[in-house]
Write an enzyme that holds these catalytic residues in place. Structure first.
Site, PDB file in Angstrom:
ATOM      1  N   HIS A 270       0.702  -0.959  -0.097  1.00 25.40           N
ATOM      2  CA  HIS A 270       0.072   0.036   0.153  1.00 25.40           C
ATOM      3  C   HIS A 270       0.790   1.419  -0.061  1.00 25.40           C
ATOM      4  O   HIS A 270       1.997   1.327   0.213  1.00 25.40           O
ATOM      5  CB  HIS A 270      -0.839  -0.005   1.474  1.00 25.40           C
ATOM      6  CG  HIS A 270      -0.004   0.233   2.498  1.00 25.40           C
ATOM      7  ND1 HIS A 270       0.630  -0.750   3.046  1.00 25.40           N
ATOM      8  CD2 HIS A 270      -0.102   1.308   3.353  1.00 25.40           C
ATOM      9  CE1 HIS A 270       1.191  -0.454   4.282  1.00 25.40           C
ATOM     10  NE2 HIS A 270       0.867   0.914   4.210  1.00 25.40           N
TER      11      HIS A 270
ATOM     12  N   ARG B 115       6.267  -9.080  15.782  1.00 29.52           N
ATOM     13  CA  ARG B 115       7.125  -7.611  15.672  1.00 29.52           C
ATOM     14  C   ARG B 115       6.173  -6.467  16.082  1.00 29.52           C
ATOM     15  O   ARG B 115       4.843  -6.549  15.899  1.00 29.52           O
ATOM     16  CB  ARG B 115       7.118  -7.645  14.220  1.00 29.52           C
ATOM     17  CG  ARG B 115       7.546  -6.186  13.652  1.00 29.52           C
ATOM     18  CD  ARG B 115       7.981  -6.075  12.157  1.00 29.52           C
ATOM     19  NE  ARG B 115       8.491  -4.850  11.857  1.00 29.52           N
ATOM     20  CZ  ARG B 115       7.679  -4.070  11.246  1.00 29.52           C
ATOM     21  NH1 ARG B 115       6.398  -3.954  11.217  1.00 29.52           N
ATOM     22  NH2 ARG B 115       8.093  -2.899  10.872  1.00 29.52           N
TER      23      ARG B 115
ATOM     24  N   HIS C  79       4.806   0.084  -0.094  1.00 31.88           N
ATOM     25  CA  HIS C  79       5.493  -0.718   0.870  1.00 31.88           C
ATOM     26  C   HIS C  79       4.579  -1.657   1.701  1.00 31.88           C
ATOM     27  O   HIS C  79       3.529  -1.661   1.392  1.00 31.88           O
ATOM     28  CB  HIS C  79       6.064   0.258   2.028  1.00 31.88           C
ATOM     29  CG  HIS C  79       5.046   1.156   2.675  1.00 31.88           C
ATOM     30  ND1 HIS C  79       4.654   2.232   2.084  1.00 31.88           N
ATOM     31  CD2 HIS C  79       4.662   1.121   3.822  1.00 31.88           C
ATOM     32  CE1 HIS C  79       3.672   2.994   2.827  1.00 31.88           C
ATOM     33  NE2 HIS C  79       3.741   2.261   3.885  1.00 31.88           N
TER      34      HIS C  79
ATOM     35  N   ASP D 272       0.766   5.470   1.780  1.00 36.10           N
ATOM     36  CA  ASP D 272       0.005   5.826   3.014  1.00 36.10           C
ATOM     37  C   ASP D 272      -0.786   7.189   2.406  1.00 36.10           C
ATOM     38  O   ASP D 272      -0.369   7.880   1.574  1.00 36.10           O
ATOM     39  CB  ASP D 272       1.041   6.370   4.012  1.00 36.10           C
ATOM     40  CG  ASP D 272       1.640   5.219   4.789  1.00 36.10           C
ATOM     41  OD1 ASP D 272       1.018   4.105   4.357  1.00 36.10           O
ATOM     42  OD2 ASP D 272       2.649   5.325   5.614  1.00 36.10           O
TER      43      ASP D 272
END
Length: 345
Positions: A221, A287, A277, A223
Site C-alpha cells: 500500500h 513484531r 511498501h 500511505d
C-alpha cells in the site's frame, strides 16, 4: 503472548488458505508465483542526522535540508537519527503497547469500553480480503489523537501516547516545513492544517505466522497522509519498492523511519514520492511498530504547488472516501491515480 490474545486468523480465513493451498498444488497455474514468498535484498535507507539542523554553520543546515528533500524524491523513505525524541518515551510506549496487545482477544474487540478509544480503533486481518494477497496478518489500534489529547479520562497508555504525540508532531511539522521550503514555498499551510488533533497514531503487532506461503503482515500500500513517522523493533519485515523491485529495510535501533504519503506527492506535484511498501510476516517472532500519521483536517483542500498540475484539487475527506470505496469494492486501494487531472487520466 497467550494464544487467547491472538486474533483467530486461521479460523476466519480458512477458506482463503485452503484455496491458496489448492492453487499452489497446481504448478502450471499462472498466478502461482504471486503466492510464493520473494526474498528481497536487504538495504539501509538514507540516514539523516537531524542535529545538523541546529548547527551554527548555515552550510551544514542547508545540506541537511537538501538530504531530506533528495531522499524524499529518490526513495520516498529515509531514516532520521538524533531526532530529539528520548529513548525513554519509546521504551514506555513499547511497554504500554505490549501490555494492551496481551489483553484477551475478546476484550480487545471491545476496546472502546476499557480504553476510552473511539469504537472501531482496534483492527485485525482484512475484512474485505477475497484472496490471500489481500490479507494482512496483523492487529492494530488505529487511534485518532482527538481520543487522547486533552482527554480527562486518562490511563497510562493514553498518557504515554500523549507524551509521544506531542514530541513527534513537532518533528513532523519541522520535516514538512523543510520539504515545502525545498519546493520554493515557505508556507504556513502545514501549521494551519495539520494540527496534532487531526493526526493519528497506530500501534501495530504482527503475530508469528505459521503458514508457509508468504503472507503479508501488511499488504502492499501507500500511505494516505502527508508524512508517516515510524518506530519499529529489530525483528524486521518492512519492505518497499525501489527501482521496480522490493527491498527489505534493515532495522536501525537509533532511527525513526520517515515516509512520504500520497498527500505530499499530490501537493509537490509528483516531486516527492509516495512509495508502495508492505510488511512480511515472520514464522517465529512477533513484531511491534508504532506509526504517527501527519494528516490535515478532513475539509483541507489539497492542490499542487506547481503548474501545470498533475493532480486535480481534492479534499482530504474526498480522498479518504474514495480509498474506502475502492477497498470495499476491489479489495485494495487505488489512491492518487483516481485524482489525475483530466488531460492525464
Amino acid at each position: 503472548m497467550d494464544s487467547n490474545s491472538d486474533p483467530p486468523f486461521q479460523e476466519a480465513y480458512k477458506l482463503l488458505f485452503d484455496k491458496t493451498r489448492n492453487i499452489n498444488n497446481e504448478e502450471e497455474n499462472k498466478d502461482n508465483f504471486d503466492y510464493k514468498e520473494v526474498v528481497a535484498e536487504e538495504c539501509e535507507l538514507p540516514v539523516i542526522d537531524l542535529s545538523r539542523l541546529e548547527a551554527s554553520d548555515e552550510v551544514a543546515r542547508e545540506e541537511c535540508k537538501s538530504q531530506i528533500a533528495r531522499a524524499s524524491q529518490e526513495w520516498g523513505f529515509f531514516q532520521v537519527v538524533r531526532h530529539g525524541i528520548s529513548t525513554e518515551i519509546f521504551s514506555r510506549l513499547r511497554y504500554e503497547q505490549e501490555k494492551v496487545f496481551k489483553q484477551p482477544f475478546e476484550k480487545k474487540i471491545k476496546e472502546h469500553k476499557f480504553l476510552n478509544f473511539s469504537a472501531g480503533s482496534y483492527r485485525w486481518g482484512t475484512p474485505s480480503a477475497t484472496c490471500i494477497r489481500q490479507l494482512s496478518w496483523s492487529e492494530a489500534f488505529h487511534i485518532p489523537l482527538t481520543d487522547i489529547l486533552g482527554s480527562t479520562r486518562s490511563n497510562s497508555l493514553s498518557w504515554t501516547i500523549e507524551q509521544f504525540a506531542t514530541t513527534v508532531s513537532r518533528l513532523a511539522q519541522t520535516l514538512a516545513d523543510i520539504l515545502a521550503e525545498k519546493m520554493g514555498h515557505k508556507s504556513t499551510f502545514f501549521k494551519e492544517n495539520c494540527l496534532p488533533n487531526t493526526c493519528y497514531l497506530r500501534l501495530n503487532r504482527y503475530p508469528p505466522c505459521p503458514i508457509a506461503f508468504g503472507i503479508h503482515g501488511l499488504m502492499p500500500h501507500t500511505d494516505s497522509d502527508f508524512l508517516t513517522i515510524l518506530y519499529q523493533d529489530q525483528v524486521g519485515g518492512l519492505q518497499l519498492v525501489k527501482d521496480s523491485k522490493w527491498i527489505a529495510v534493515k532495522p536501525n535501533p537509533d532511527a525513526l523511519i520517515i515516509n512520504i504519503g500520497d498527500l505530499f506527492q499530490a501537493w509537490s506535484n509528483g516531486v516527492y514520492k509516495s512509495v508502495e511498501h508492505r510488511v512480511m510476516t515472520n514464522p517465529k517472532l512477533e513484531r511491534f511498530s508504532m506509526a504517527y500519521f501527519f494528516c490535515p483536517s478532513n475539509d483541507t483542500v489539497i492542490e499542487s504547488c506547481r503548474e501545470p498540475s498533475v493532480y486535480r484539487k481534492f479534499s482530504f475527506r474526498e480522498y479518504r472516501q474514495q480509498v474506502r470505496d475502492d477497498v470495499q469494492k476491489l479489495g485494495s486501494k487505488i489512491g492518487l491515480p483516481r485524482f489525475l487531472t483530466l488531460d492525464r487520466a
